[in-house]
Design a protein around this motif. Sequence first.
Motif, PDB file in Angstrom:
ATOM      1  N   LYS A  27     -46.549 -16.000  15.120  1.00  0.00           N
ATOM      2  CA  LYS A  27     -45.987 -15.031  14.186  1.00  0.00           C
ATOM      3  C   LYS A  27     -44.541 -15.365  13.852  1.00  0.00           C
ATOM      4  O   LYS A  27     -44.120 -15.289  12.691  1.00  0.00           O
ATOM      5  CB  LYS A  27     -46.084 -13.625  14.780  1.00  0.00           C
ATOM      6  N   ILE A  28     -43.766 -15.752  14.869  1.00  0.00           N
ATOM      7  CA  ILE A  28     -42.371 -16.121  14.641  1.00  0.00           C
ATOM      8  C   ILE A  28     -42.277 -17.377  13.782  1.00  0.00           C
ATOM      9  O   ILE A  28     -41.453 -17.461  12.862  1.00  0.00           O
ATOM     10  CB  ILE A  28     -41.651 -16.329  15.985  1.00  0.00           C
ATOM     11  N   LYS A  29     -43.127 -18.361  14.053  1.00  0.00           N
ATOM     12  CA  LYS A  29     -43.114 -19.585  13.256  1.00  0.00           C
ATOM     13  C   LYS A  29     -43.458 -19.300  11.799  1.00  0.00           C
ATOM     14  O   LYS A  29     -42.827 -19.839  10.882  1.00  0.00           O
ATOM     15  CB  LYS A  29     -44.087 -20.600  13.844  1.00  0.00           C
ATOM     16  N   LEU A  30     -44.466 -18.458  11.577  1.00  0.00           N
ATOM     17  CA  LEU A  30     -44.864 -18.123  10.212  1.00  0.00           C
ATOM     18  C   LEU A  30     -43.744 -17.378   9.491  1.00  0.00           C
ATOM     19  O   LEU A  30     -43.437 -17.658   8.331  1.00  0.00           O
ATOM     20  CB  LEU A  30     -46.133 -17.275  10.218  1.00  0.00           C
ATOM     21  N   ARG A  31     -43.109 -16.438  10.186  1.00  0.00           N
ATOM     22  CA  ARG A  31     -42.014 -15.683   9.596  1.00  0.00           C
ATOM     23  C   ARG A  31     -40.869 -16.612   9.201  1.00  0.00           C
ATOM     24  O   ARG A  31     -40.302 -16.505   8.103  1.00  0.00           O
ATOM     25  CB  ARG A  31     -41.515 -14.630  10.580  1.00  0.00           C
TER      26      ARG A  31
END
Length: 245
Positions: A64-68
Amino acid sequence: MKMRRFTPGPLMLMTTLMVIVMSHAVQPSRAQAQSLADSADSSSTVAGTPPAQLDLTYVRPTAKIKLRNYLFDTFGPYPILGAGLAGAFNQDRNSPPEWKQGAAAYSQRFGSAFGIAGITTTTRYALARAFKEDTLYYRCECKGVFPRLRHALVSTFTSRRGQDGHRVFSFAALVAPYAGTMTAVYTWYPGRYDARDGLRMGNYSLLGYASGNLALEFLYSGPHSWLSRMHLNSARRGPSPASQP
């Protein structure tokens, strides 16, 4: 016909300097990670040695952090502002001259810069995923201008790998800036542009990425800063232990 001789210029020399600095920094970092891991195995016999000493700063980012961060890096205010400035600079220099002047020409230059940035970011994240690397930026816990400067420059060519976050040379970080400019040269730039122009433009892109690391290292002022409240501090910045449950 007299052939033009290609000279690397100051940007290529700076790139070489960064590689030299990185070569001296990656190996000690890897050795330190291994040493800390070895010491953790014997921590049961050493009183007062908390497991957190394996890595004081690294927390592996979630999907999720990478996508954000990818979405922010690709469509956020920084790439839009960067494309606007690059478009204005090239408009002032009338580069490429085939695109001429006027509002339509500026839109074309803006779109070109935005497209290069998007391809560069997508290539970096895609290759990082393929090689299981973490290319987000992590601020240095060291003190002093020169140690932090070295950390920012080294981070331009390295990434984190594994649960312990040891540093490795990053193929993704090195290739991505040139992937964007080479795509532009062979797709929408005038036909007279070739690989030499792609390399030259890629050097500027790499220098811009290093400048971004310097800004993240020296300008970020914590989660409660004005920039953070405006959601402008999350670009390419990795998670901190305090942000994890």
